[in-house]
Design an enzyme around this catalytic site. Structure first.
Site, PDB file in Angstrom:
ATOM      1  N   GLU A  54       0.841  -1.191   0.000  1.00  0.00           N
ATOM      2  CA  GLU A  54       0.000   0.000   0.000  1.00  0.00           C
ATOM      3  C   GLU A  54       0.882   1.248   0.000  1.00  0.00           C
ATOM      4  O   GLU A  54       1.741   1.395   0.871  1.00  0.00           O
ATOM      5  CB  GLU A  54      -0.917  -0.009   1.224  1.00  0.00           C
ATOM      6  CG  GLU A  54      -1.938  -1.139   1.149  1.00  0.00           C
ATOM      7  CD  GLU A  54      -2.528  -1.548   2.493  1.00  0.00           C
ATOM      8  OE1 GLU A  54      -2.410  -0.786   3.468  1.00  0.00           O
ATOM      9  OE2 GLU A  54      -3.095  -2.651   2.573  1.00  0.00           O
ATOM     10  N   GLU A  94      -4.799  -6.554   2.673  1.00  0.00           N
ATOM     11  CA  GLU A  94      -3.636  -7.274   3.194  1.00  0.00           C
ATOM     12  C   GLU A  94      -3.682  -8.768   2.923  1.00  0.00           C
ATOM     13  O   GLU A  94      -2.637  -9.406   2.721  1.00  0.00           O
ATOM     14  CB  GLU A  94      -3.466  -7.028   4.693  1.00  0.00           C
ATOM     15  CG  GLU A  94      -3.034  -5.611   5.049  1.00  0.00           C
ATOM     16  CD  GLU A  94      -4.170  -4.584   4.989  1.00  0.00           C
ATOM     17  OE1 GLU A  94      -5.338  -5.001   4.873  1.00  0.00           O
ATOM     18  OE2 GLU A  94      -3.876  -3.378   5.038  1.00  0.00           O
ATOM     19  N   PHE A  98       1.743  -1.382   8.443  1.00  0.00           N
ATOM     20  CA  PHE A  98       2.085  -1.488   9.869  1.00  0.00           C
ATOM     21  C   PHE A  98       2.019  -2.985  10.174  1.00  0.00           C
ATOM     22  O   PHE A  98       1.122  -3.671   9.689  1.00  0.00           O
ATOM     23  CB  PHE A  98       1.067  -0.768  10.757  1.00  0.00           C
ATOM     24  CG  PHE A  98       1.191   0.728  10.752  1.00  0.00           C
ATOM     25  CD1 PHE A  98       0.748   1.481   9.679  1.00  0.00           C
ATOM     26  CD2 PHE A  98       1.753   1.403  11.837  1.00  0.00           C
ATOM     27  CE1 PHE A  98       0.857   2.864   9.679  1.00  0.00           C
ATOM     28  CE2 PHE A  98       1.861   2.785  11.839  1.00  0.00           C
ATOM     29  CZ  PHE A  98       1.413   3.515  10.766  1.00  0.00           C
ATOM     30  N   ASP A 105       0.953  -4.521  12.539  1.00  0.00           N
ATOM     31  CA  ASP A 105      -0.333  -4.921  13.125  1.00  0.00           C
ATOM     32  C   ASP A 105      -1.275  -5.504  12.068  1.00  0.00           C
ATOM     33  O   ASP A 105      -2.101  -6.358  12.376  1.00  0.00           O
ATOM     34  CB  ASP A 105      -1.029  -3.713  13.748  1.00  0.00           C
ATOM     35  CG  ASP A 105      -0.120  -2.915  14.666  1.00  0.00           C
ATOM     36  OD1 ASP A 105      -0.419  -2.817  15.848  1.00  0.00           O
ATOM     37  OD2 ASP A 105       0.920  -2.399  14.186  1.00  0.00           O
ATOM     38  N   PHE A 106      -1.166  -4.997  10.835  1.00  0.00           N
ATOM     39  CA  PHE A 106      -2.128  -5.416   9.797  1.00  0.00           C
ATOM     40  C   PHE A 106      -1.747  -6.742   9.148  1.00  0.00           C
ATOM     41  O   PHE A 106      -2.489  -7.255   8.311  1.00  0.00           O
ATOM     42  CB  PHE A 106      -2.279  -4.345   8.715  1.00  0.00           C
ATOM     43  CG  PHE A 106      -2.397  -2.936   9.206  1.00  0.00           C
ATOM     44  CD1 PHE A 106      -2.971  -2.664  10.445  1.00  0.00           C
ATOM     45  CD2 PHE A 106      -1.937  -1.876   8.448  1.00  0.00           C
ATOM     46  CE1 PHE A 106      -3.071  -1.364  10.920  1.00  0.00           C
ATOM     47  CE2 PHE A 106      -2.036  -0.574   8.910  1.00  0.00           C
ATOM     48  CZ  PHE A 106      -2.597  -0.311  10.141  1.00  0.00           C
ATOM     49  N   HIS A 151      -1.722   0.276  16.005  1.00  0.00           N
ATOM     50  CA  HIS A 151      -0.607   0.622  15.113  1.00  0.00           C
ATOM     51  C   HIS A 151       0.735   0.528  15.821  1.00  0.00           C
ATOM     52  O   HIS A 151       1.687   1.188  15.412  1.00  0.00           O
ATOM     53  CB  HIS A 151      -0.746   2.055  14.600  1.00  0.00           C
ATOM     54  CG  HIS A 151      -1.837   2.281  13.590  1.00  0.00           C
ATOM     55  ND1 HIS A 151      -3.150   2.302  13.920  1.00  0.00           N
ATOM     56  CD2 HIS A 151      -1.779   2.513  12.258  1.00  0.00           C
ATOM     57  CE1 HIS A 151      -3.876   2.540  12.837  1.00  0.00           C
ATOM     58  NE2 HIS A 151      -3.063   2.670  11.806  1.00  0.00           N
TER      59      HIS A 151
END
Ligand SMILES: Cc1ncc(C[n+]2csc(CCOP(=O)(O)OP(=O)(O)O)c2C)c(N)n1
Ligand SMILES: [Mg+2]
Lengths: 338, 337
Positions: free
Chosen positions: A42, A73, A96, A98-99, A142
């Site tokens: 992205e 993702e 990030f 986290d994703f 995040h």
């Protein structure tokens, strides 16, 4: 940041570049060498990535090889997997870390297992790059450090570089590796500079490094916490406490030799990481030491210092106090050497 | 790429629109909310530029008509899920501006006690199930909330906001499908501000009309002019009615964010001309002109409202600044019930 006794591993007379630049150089060099290597994710194109890591790359390599993806993702990880199985060497950036959870099925059930399930018939040479860690005020969704999740998945390699030099050398090896590699970058290190030679080099995956020699206590740490532990080491050195700081650099597969050797030498071990303590990879390192001959050399119980077992809070004071602070690390070392 | 005029929906036939019968009080309320949003955002932008707010933020300036128009027909009992760009939804749903500003400043008297910040403001007492840091993260939650309403036979609706970028997350597709097959009372409101961060929605989606996505799930879909609060309102009145009677609806509100995506954005992916083109159709100016045309308030009254909203934001800042930083010992609280 750099300590007199710190080994930076770099050759002499080298320039200083940032961690982000080091990562960009590693990707660009590998992309120049092979058309099979490409970057997708992205906003990696004209925007240059959320943290500016790929700035300018689209100008050199074009939109075909520096691919902006939709916000998807699952398919970013899955398409990297599919491209890898069929001969490409994708680097997929997840904005990030986290994703990565959204692509977790593709990573865990597909990328990691394909080779084994197919009886060794397939290779999955891909890298998932993603920024990890707290300290930016981006709050709970995040800021996570989830390296332990990936280490629990046979088939994945997990890399956590702590300096520009390590980031470049390890990323080049990760791109060349025939397996899926989760390459966890540190948001707060992106702008930090360090020596990186002009000439090409690589650092093999699974090569722990003693970042600083000492005899009083072994501190095993990675990612953002390495510099913090080195700072504490410089301070305590003035009191005559010499910390040995060992950075595994690759958590999976772990090069435990230098860690065990250091534990034997000092007889005292502290493990420091930014991820929450419970279920963190520090537990695995402690177990490896306890399972090894170093056990007989220990003068004190092995100690762990991770983040508090909470999501990362927004307020900067709370956020700073969630992870191992300079003070907490200092106190833990003092307690161990008493 | 020049600003595109959005398609207008069927309900814009003159004479029969619900927005024609908005009262003076309702119009004033809409005007106040839009100005509250803008004043709040401008203050936040100022704080960020001065490094006085930690972290990042996503500003809603330019998109105010969507939140205000979409939520004006709701009752207090109706529910919403919001996004990373959530200040507008939050203020439109009704919020204590003081506690909202305090949360952005990370204070103990903020909505989340300083633990959440801009991307996690929620007010469950007012049906706001929260902003969200995960693109598409709120959409499944909206579906679950609608399931509660259906199972308990409550005559309410859930409005789920998300951006054009979220249309490409699996969570969107799974959510709309489930809401469709279970006939759940959700209005899915896609705020198409033309970009997901740097990516033009024309590059991320091969459809001219994003509302066509609804067809794949067998639900009604409509694209509306998101700069015109009346058009949003009218579409929403119809959508709420449908959602309660027959199940979910997708509305795509064509709008534009004036500011960068977040704190760090060099705007490399769009032109100044494009931004200026969109600013010509400013949602607050459009509402103001219509109020004056209808004569429900005069220039002086509207100027007074604007000044008051700015004062309200200053008061919120004072409220926040009077409170202390959260206690470090509070870090470990609130993980488990
Ligand atoms: C799952 C996930 N992926 C990526 C991001 C990073 N990110 C935050 S907002 C954003 C763009 C979202 O675009 P859109 O849905 O159109 O909303 P807008 O920002 O335009 O309001 C991205 C990529 C995120 N927060 N969550
Ligand atoms: Mg958008």
């Amino acid at each position: 940041m750099s300590s007199a006794k710190q080994k930076d591993g770099a050759a002499t007379g080298v320039r200083e570049i940032t961690y982000a630049e080091a990562i960009r150089e590693a990707m660009s060099e590998e992309m120049r060498k092979s058309d099979d290597v490409f970057l997708m994710g992205e906003d990696v194109g004209v925007y240059g990535g959320a943290f500016g890591v790929s700035v300018g790359m689209v100008d050199e390599f074009g939109e075909d090889r520096v691919r902006d993806t939709p916000i998807s993702e699952a398919v970013i990880v899955g398409a990297a997997t599919g491209a890898a199985v069929t001969g490409m060497r994708p680097i997929a950036e997840i904005q990030f870390s986290d994703f990565i959870t959204i692509g977790m099925d593709q990573l865990v059930n597909q990328a990691a297992k394909i080779r084994y399930m197919f009886g060794g018939a397939a290779n999955v040479p891909m890298v998932i790059r993603a920024p990890a860690g707290s300290g930016t005020g981006a709050a709970a969704q995040h800021s996570s450090s989830m390296e332990a999740w990936y280490t629990h998945v046979p088939g994945l390699k997990v890399v956590t570089p702590s300096s520009p030099y390590d980031a470049k050398g390890l990323l080049k090896s990760a791109i060349a590796d025939p397996n899926p590699v989760v390459f966890l970058e540190q948001k707060l290190l992106y702008r930090v500079k360090g020596p990186v030679p002009e000439e090409e080099y690589t650092i093999p995956l699974s090569s722990s490094e003693v970042k600083r020699e000492g005899d009083a206590v072994t501190v095993v740490t990675w990612g953002r916490m390495v510099n913090r532990c080195l700072e504490v080491a410089d301070e305590l050195s003035r009191e005559g406490i010499e910390m040995e700081v060992v950075d595994p650099r690759t958590l999976m597969p772990l090069d435990e030799g230098p860690i065990v050797a250091s534990a034997k030498k000092t007889g005292r071990v502290l493990i420091v990481h930014e991820a929450v303590q419970t279920g963190g990879y520090g537990g695995e390192i402690a177990a490896r030491i306890a399972d090894s001959e170093a056990f007989y050399y220990l003068d004190a119980p092995i100690k762990r210092l991770g983040a508090l077992d909470v999501p990362v809070p927004y307020n900067p004071v709370l956020e700073a106090n969630v992870v191992p602070t300079h003070e907490k690390i200092t106190a833990a070392v003092r307690e161990l050497v008493q | 790429m020049a600003a595109k005029t959005a398609r207008t929906g069927k309900s814009s036939r003159a004479g029969s629109r619900p927005s024609d019968s908005l009262t003076a009080e309702q119009l004033t309320d809409m005007y106040t909310k839009m100005n509250h949003i803008r004043a709040f955002e401008e203050k936040v932008a100022y704080f960020f530029s001065r490094g006085m707010i930690h972290g990042t933020t996503h500003l809603y300036i330019g998109e105010e008509a969507t939140a205000v128009g979409a939520l004006a027909p709701l009752s207090d009992k109706d529910l919403i899920t919001s996004t990373h760009r959530g200040h507008g939804h939050t203020i439109s749903k009704g919020i204590d501006l003081n506690r909202m500003m305090a949360e952005l400043l990370g204070r103990s008297n903020g909505y989340c006690k300083g633990k959440g910040g801009s991307m996690h403001i929620a007010d469950l007492s007012r049906g706001n199930l929260g902003a969200n840091g995960i693109v598409g993260g709120g959409i499944p939650i909206a579906v679950g909330a609608a399931l509660t309403l259906k199972m308990r036979k409550q005559d309410q609706v859930v409005v789920s906001f998300f951006g054009d970028g979220a249309l490409n997350e699996g969570s969107f597709h799974e959510s709309v499908n489930l809401a469709s097959v279970w006939d759940l009372p959700v209005v899915f409101v896609c705020e198409d501000n033309q970009y997901g961060m740097s990516m033009s929605r024309h590059k991320s989606i091969n459809l001219d009309d994003l509302a066509d996505r609804a067809k794949a799930y067998g639900i009604p879909g409509k694209t509306i002019d998101g700069q015109n609060v009346f058009e949003v309102y009218d579409a929403m009145v119809e959508a709420i009615d449908q959602a309660k009677k027959t199940g979910p609806v997708l509305l795509v509100s064509e709008t534009y964010r004036y500011m960068g995506h977040s704190k760090s954005d060099a705007n490399r992916y769009r032109t100044k001309e494009e931004i200026n083109e969109w600013k010509k159709r400013d949602p607050i100016a459009i509402l103001r002109a219509e109020i004056l045309r209808r004569g429900t308030a005069d220039e002086k009254t509207l100027d007074g409202i604007e000044a008051q909203t700015r004062e309200d934001i200053e008061a919120a800042v004072r409220f926040a600044e009077e409170a202390g930083e959260p206690d470090v010992n509070d870090i470990i609280n609130d993980v488990y019930a």
